[in-house]
Design a protein around this motif. Structure first.
Motif, PDB file in Angstrom:
ATOM      1  N   LYS A 171      -2.966  61.850  48.030  1.00  0.00           N
ATOM      2  CA  LYS A 171      -1.704  61.798  47.287  1.00  0.00           C
ATOM      3  C   LYS A 171      -1.924  61.264  45.875  1.00  0.00           C
ATOM      4  O   LYS A 171      -1.295  61.729  44.922  1.00  0.00           O
ATOM      5  CB  LYS A 171      -0.691  60.955  48.046  1.00  0.00           C
ATOM      6  N   ALA A 172      -2.809  60.294  45.738  1.00  0.00           N
ATOM      7  CA  ALA A 172      -3.116  59.753  44.412  1.00  0.00           C
ATOM      8  C   ALA A 172      -3.765  60.819  43.538  1.00  0.00           C
ATOM      9  O   ALA A 172      -3.516  60.885  42.327  1.00  0.00           O
ATOM     10  CB  ALA A 172      -4.018  58.527  44.538  1.00  0.00           C
ATOM     11  N   ARG A 173      -4.598  61.666  44.132  1.00  0.00           N
ATOM     12  CA  ARG A 173      -5.188  62.776  43.373  1.00  0.00           C
ATOM     13  C   ARG A 173      -4.087  63.695  42.850  1.00  0.00           C
ATOM     14  O   ARG A 173      -4.133  64.136  41.696  1.00  0.00           O
ATOM     15  CB  ARG A 173      -6.160  63.573  44.251  1.00  0.00           C
ATOM     16  N   GLN A 174      -3.121  63.992  43.688  1.00  0.00           N
ATOM     17  CA  GLN A 174      -2.026  64.856  43.248  1.00  0.00           C
ATOM     18  C   GLN A 174      -1.268  64.224  42.085  1.00  0.00           C
ATOM     19  O   GLN A 174      -0.925  64.915  41.114  1.00  0.00           O
ATOM     20  CB  GLN A 174      -1.071  65.124  44.410  1.00  0.00           C
ATOM     21  N   VAL A 175      -1.023  62.932  42.189  1.00  0.00           N
ATOM     22  CA  VAL A 175      -0.306  62.227  41.112  1.00  0.00           C
ATOM     23  C   VAL A 175      -1.082  62.335  39.803  1.00  0.00           C
ATOM     24  O   VAL A 175      -0.495  62.494  38.726  1.00  0.00           O
ATOM     25  CB  VAL A 175      -0.078  60.754  41.497  1.00  0.00           C
ATOM     26  N   ARG A 176      -2.398  62.287  39.896  1.00  0.00           N
ATOM     27  CA  ARG A 176      -3.234  62.373  38.698  1.00  0.00           C
ATOM     28  C   ARG A 176      -3.456  63.815  38.241  1.00  0.00           C
ATOM     29  O   ARG A 176      -4.148  64.057  37.253  1.00  0.00           O
ATOM     30  CB  ARG A 176      -4.599  61.719  38.967  1.00  0.00           C
ATOM     31  N   GLY A 177      -2.909  64.768  38.967  1.00  0.00           N
ATOM     32  CA  GLY A 177      -3.074  66.172  38.607  1.00  0.00           C
ATOM     33  C   GLY A 177      -4.400  66.754  39.021  1.00  0.00           C
ATOM     34  O   GLY A 177      -4.822  67.794  38.500  1.00  0.00           O
ATOM     35  N   GLU A 178      -5.066  66.130  40.012  1.00  0.00           N
ATOM     36  CA  GLU A 178      -6.358  66.602  40.499  1.00  0.00           C
ATOM     37  C   GLU A 178      -6.154  67.481  41.731  1.00  0.00           C
ATOM     38  O   GLU A 178      -5.244  67.255  42.533  1.00  0.00           O
ATOM     39  CB  GLU A 178      -7.269  65.413  40.822  1.00  0.00           C
ATOM     40  N   ALA A 179      -6.996  68.469  41.889  1.00  0.00           N
ATOM     41  CA  ALA A 179      -6.782  69.510  42.895  1.00  0.00           C
ATOM     42  C   ALA A 179      -7.004  69.004  44.314  1.00  0.00           C
ATOM     43  O   ALA A 179      -8.025  68.385  44.625  1.00  0.00           O
ATOM     44  CB  ALA A 179      -7.706  70.689  42.617  1.00  0.00           C
ATOM     45  N   VAL A 180      -6.029  69.286  45.173  1.00  0.00           N
ATOM     46  CA  VAL A 180      -6.135  69.114  46.621  1.00  0.00           C
ATOM     47  C   VAL A 180      -5.591  70.394  47.248  1.00  0.00           C
ATOM     48  O   VAL A 180      -4.480  70.812  46.931  1.00  0.00           O
ATOM     49  CB  VAL A 180      -5.331  67.904  47.139  1.00  0.00           C
ATOM     50  N   GLU A 181      -6.376  71.024  48.124  1.00  0.00           N
ATOM     51  CA  GLU A 181      -5.988  72.307  48.691  1.00  0.00           C
ATOM     52  C   GLU A 181      -6.057  72.281  50.209  1.00  0.00           C
ATOM     53  O   GLU A 181      -6.825  71.535  50.797  1.00  0.00           O
ATOM     54  CB  GLU A 181      -6.927  73.421  48.199  1.00  0.00           C
ATOM     55  N   ARG A 182      -5.265  73.151  50.814  1.00  0.00           N
ATOM     56  CA  ARG A 182      -5.354  73.393  52.246  1.00  0.00           C
ATOM     57  C   ARG A 182      -6.451  74.431  52.489  1.00  0.00           C
ATOM     58  O   ARG A 182      -6.590  75.390  51.733  1.00  0.00           O
ATOM     59  CB  ARG A 182      -4.014  73.914  52.759  1.00  0.00           C
ATOM     60  N   PHE A 183      -7.225  74.239  53.543  1.00  0.00           N
ATOM     61  CA  PHE A 183      -8.285  75.164  53.928  1.00  0.00           C
ATOM     62  C   PHE A 183      -7.645  76.461  54.424  1.00  0.00           C
ATOM     63  O   PHE A 183      -6.850  76.458  55.371  1.00  0.00           O
ATOM     64  CB  PHE A 183      -9.127  74.522  55.036  1.00  0.00           C
ATOM     65  N   HIS A 184      -7.988  77.588  53.800  1.00  0.00           N
ATOM     66  CA  HIS A 184      -7.401  78.877  54.150  1.00  0.00           C
ATOM     67  C   HIS A 184      -8.312  79.606  55.140  1.00  0.00           C
ATOM     68  O   HIS A 184      -9.353  80.159  54.763  1.00  0.00           O
ATOM     69  CB  HIS A 184      -7.188  79.725  52.900  1.00  0.00           C
ATOM     70  N   VAL A 185      -7.921  79.594  56.408  1.00  0.00           N
ATOM     71  CA  VAL A 185      -8.717  80.248  57.449  1.00  0.00           C
ATOM     72  C   VAL A 185      -8.810  81.746  57.158  1.00  0.00           C
ATOM     73  O   VAL A 185      -7.809  82.409  56.896  1.00  0.00           O
ATOM     74  CB  VAL A 185      -8.100  80.007  58.837  1.00  0.00           C
ATOM     75  N   GLY A 186     -10.017  82.260  57.196  1.00  0.00           N
ATOM     76  CA  GLY A 186     -10.267  83.674  56.947  1.00  0.00           C
ATOM     77  C   GLY A 186     -10.687  83.988  55.530  1.00  0.00           C
ATOM     78  O   GLY A 186     -11.259  85.053  55.275  1.00  0.00           O
ATOM     79  N   SER A 187     -10.456  83.076  54.602  1.00  0.00           N
ATOM     80  CA  SER A 187     -10.805  83.350  53.207  1.00  0.00           C
ATOM     81  C   SER A 187     -12.314  83.422  53.021  1.00  0.00           C
ATOM     82  O   SER A 187     -13.069  82.653  53.616  1.00  0.00           O
ATOM     83  CB  SER A 187     -10.235  82.257  52.291  1.00  0.00           C
TER      84      SER A 187
END
Length: 402
Positions: A171-187
């Protein structure tokens, strides 16, 4: 008998040419352009893997920092003067100035970091430094990929201080504008190189996360954990991320702590390992699921992957189980054998698995897979993890990709 003497005595230390012999005792040879490295880092406190792509892209998978009792766990490597995440970051800085992608396989301390009141707070005071948050404090991490953040739905991680600390970090990364992503199964593109056009033979396919397994077509998924009885919590290990890396003819599998144990058939939905292994298919090098623990690396895992090399990220007295080690080694009469390397087998585990030790290639140290630029061959380097300089202890191969 020291480890190198043991390897020489058992014929496990492969030194194919004079150059290789000269490399033992010296730093790992500098990676050449186009070579792919996969470093299984032994901090003694959990899993941490660093992939150095052929273009220099850095992908780190997990950064464990377990606080398990010293009586049953490895000692910190190289030593206890720094926390495991700090050591992992220093190791990564040998190969680049930033982690391009950090993949969190699942939310357990030996993969992302345990927490206590004695650990320092982050600069913003939002979380404590341990595991992945320690890594990010030491070296920039451009993207973090988590199994389901921010919405875990009906598969939330266990409520525990280490979970709260890890989520506070994200959450702190998001506040700082740093990327956090969900793992996309199949990608097949979410995790890749900074310069993919230069190395089109490199790819990573996302196979599973949170109990959802790719069907092998398009973006279709099979939701295996949806089969569990209503109200039954989803086991965090079964939610582990899994992927398959390919580089030319070379391939590599990693599945975090996926398990195959179904409680003797009573709960078949717990076996995520088998369908994922069958989806991955024949693989040159595979990381042992769940450290080779008793509930993982089942018959279908070895049968489907049919790996030439297995790497066990061991750090506890229970890593690996006897049946699991025998299965990976292929230690049966008339059975094709595989080469097995472990990052840190404790003496208690060696006593348990004594009859298999002569078949092991190594039992302690960083395990580095180095793939040739054409993806047709690879070698294994075992590095001394008790010294920060990590001199070469053993060299194995070359292996030819099938």
């Amino acid at each position: 008998m020291d480890r190198r003497t043991f390897l020489l005595a058992t014929g496990s230390l492969v030194l194919p040419v004079g150059l290789a012999r000269a490399e033992v005792g010296k730093p790992l040879p500098e990676r050449q352009t186009g070579e792919l490295d996969i470093h299984h880092i032994d901090t003694g406190r959990g899993n941490c893997t660093l992939i150095v792509g052929p273009d220099g892209t850095l992908i780190m998978v997990d950064a464990g920092a377990s606080l398990s009792a010293a009586a049953t766990s490895s000692t910190p490597k190289p030593d206890a003067s720094r926390r495991p995440g700090q050591w992992a970051a220093r190791y990564a800085r040998r190969y680049g100035k930033a982690i391009d992608v950090f993949v969190a396989t699942h939310i357990h301390p030996d993969h992302l970091g345990d927490v206590s009141d004695t650990m320092p707070l982050s600069a913003d005071g939002r979380y404590r430094l341990s595991g992945v948050s320690d890594v990010a404090a030491e070296i920039p991490v451009r993207r973090v990929i988590d199994r389901d953040f921010p919405d875990y739905g009906d598969r939330p991680p266990v409520q525990a201080p280490f979970t709260a600390n890890y989520l506070a970090f994200l959450k702190a990364r998001q506040v700082r504008g740093e990327a956090v992503e969900r793992f996309h199964v199949g990608s097949g593109v979410q995790i890749g190189l900074n310069n993919p056009k230069a190395y089109p033979a490199f790819s990573i396919r996302n196979l599973a996360a949170s109990g959802r397994v790719w069907t092998g077509t398009g973006e279709g998924v099979r939701d295996i954990l949806a089969q569990r009885p209503a109200g039954t919590p989803a086991d965090e290990n079964a939610c582990s991320v899994a992927f398959r890396l390919t580089y030319g003819r070379f391939s590599y599998f990693a599945g975090g702590d996926l398990v195959s144990d179904t409680h003797d058939g009573r709960e078949p939905w717990r076996d995520i390992e088998t369908p994922v292994a069958r989806l991955a298919g024949r693989t040159e090098v595979a990381a042992a699921n769940h450290h080779g623990y008793f509930d993982a690396c089942g018959p279908a895992f070895v049968e489907a992957l049919d790996a030439q090399v297995y790497v066990i990220q061991a750090w506890h007295a229970t890593h690996p189980g006897q049946a699991q080690l025998q299965r990976m080694l292929g230690a049966w009469q008339g059975k094709a054998t595989a080469d097995v390397f472990a990052t840190d087998m404790l003496q208690a585990n060696k006593d348990l698995n004594a009859r298999f030790l002569p078949n092991m290639k190594s039992m302690q140290g960083h395990v580095v897979v180095r793939v040739a630029p054409d993806g047709a061959t690879y070698r294994i380097f075992v590095l001394n993890s008790r010294l920060e300089g990590s001199p070469v202890d053993g060299i194995f191969g070359p292996y030819r990709c099938r």
